[in-house]
Design an enzyme around this catalytic site. Sequence first.
Site, short mmCIF file in Angstrom:
data_model
loop_
_atom_site.label_atom_id
_atom_site.label_comp_id
_atom_site.label_asym_id
_atom_site.label_seq_id
_atom_site.Cartn_x
_atom_site.Cartn_y
_atom_site.Cartn_z
N LYS A 124 0.84 -1.22 0.00
CA LYS A 124 0.00 0.00 0.00
C LYS A 124 0.86 1.26 0.00
O LYS A 124 0.74 2.11 0.87
CB LYS A 124 -0.98 -0.04 1.17
CG LYS A 124 -1.90 -1.26 1.09
CD LYS A 124 -2.96 -1.28 2.15
CE LYS A 124 -3.82 -2.53 2.09
NZ LYS A 124 -3.14 -3.77 2.51
O1 LIG Z 1 -9.26 -3.83 1.39
C1 LIG Z 1 -8.36 -4.54 1.81
C2 LIG Z 1 -7.05 -4.44 1.37
C3 LIG Z 1 -6.13 -5.31 1.85
N1 LIG Z 1 -6.44 -6.26 2.75
C4 LIG Z 1 -5.38 -7.19 3.19
O2 LIG Z 1 -5.71 -8.51 2.74
C5 LIG Z 1 -5.40 -9.46 3.75
C6 LIG Z 1 -6.67 -10.09 4.27
O3 LIG Z 1 -6.39 -11.01 5.28
P1 LIG Z 1 -7.46 -12.03 5.93
O4 LIG Z 1 -6.70 -12.69 7.01
O5 LIG Z 1 -7.90 -12.99 4.86
O6 LIG Z 1 -8.59 -11.20 6.43
C7 LIG Z 1 -4.62 -8.70 4.82
O7 LIG Z 1 -3.25 -8.72 4.48
C8 LIG Z 1 -5.17 -7.30 4.69
O8 LIG Z 1 -4.28 -6.31 5.17
C9 LIG Z 1 -7.72 -6.37 3.20
O9 LIG Z 1 -8.07 -7.22 4.03
N2 LIG Z 1 -8.66 -5.50 2.70
#
Ligand SMILES: O=c1ccn([C@@H]2O[C@H](COP(=O)(O)O)[C@@H](O)[C@H]2O)c(=O)[nH]1
Length: 273
Positions: free
Chosen positions: A96
């Site tokens: 990001k």
């Molecule tokens: O909108 C967003 C952007 C990035 N993320 C990132 O994706 C993963 C989600 O992890 P989970 O454990 O499957 O929930 C994580 O790295 C977030 O920082 C997001 O969730 N939403």
Amino acid sequence: MTTQQLINQIQKKKSFLCIGLDVDLNKIPQHLLTEEDPIFSFNKAIIDATHHLCVAYKPNTAFYEAYGLKGWKALEKTINYLNQNHPEIFTIADAKRGDIGNTSSMYAKAFFEDLAFDSITVAPYMGKDSVEPFLAFKNKHTILLALTSNAGAFDFQTKTLGSQELYKEVIKVSKTYKNSENLMYVVGATKAEYLADIRQLIPNQFLLVPGVGAQGGSLQEVCKYGMNSNVGLLINSSRGVIYASDKKDFAIAAAAKARELQQEMEIQLKLIV
Ligand SMILES: O=c1ccn([C@@H]2O[C@H](COP(=O)(O)O)[C@@H](O)[C@H]2O)c(=O)[nH]1
């Protein structure tokens, strides 16, 4: 990696699963903590057990930066391991980033040249000159935050700017950027109902969709509104896959979770006409 190579992988593996490598030393099996590099050992085991079920891996850099130099080294070892052993797999640095132009150029060099990721997530807030340095890299992909999965997305992203919501403005304006063919977009799985509108604006672009699993987003809903004729989706699950077990069987349990998601994706792929 070209977009066509990514599409070929999706067709071959019947999967558009992205596995998030968000390593938290408080959550990994205790026996790994005695290893020289527990983060890399964990990632290697997960990758070895799941690479045939997914088309992308997404380490979120926060989980590596939090451990200082050791974390950054583990990130470097992980991306090198992927590039050497599974060059067909799409890699995403979920970092990001985005800053004034010359700084963005340095971020792009760090992630595309030094670490050799295929893509990076970028925040659009600083506008054109903060995004275009990433887009200048051939066969590398810039994944712009459009509509994120968190509750705070409603603070700004869905607010109306003129006659339309800010996330739509981000999509529309970014399409005018130089080398915009290298753009993909983040849309949270928890916002699946927005996907039909988003597809009106960007019918062909790939979407990275986090939020299935731990955040409760529905894979079926995302596919219903977001899929295009090339699939056009990379659906991410991080905690839901990699922490399926905190015991010695963690990699087997992760593969079983990844297999569940892949099998659902295979069903969804049959619905494409
Ligand atoms: O909108 C967003 C952007 C990035 N993320 C990132 O994706 C993963 C989600 O992890 P989970 O454990 O499957 O929930 C994580 O790295 C977030 O920082 C997001 O969730 N939403």
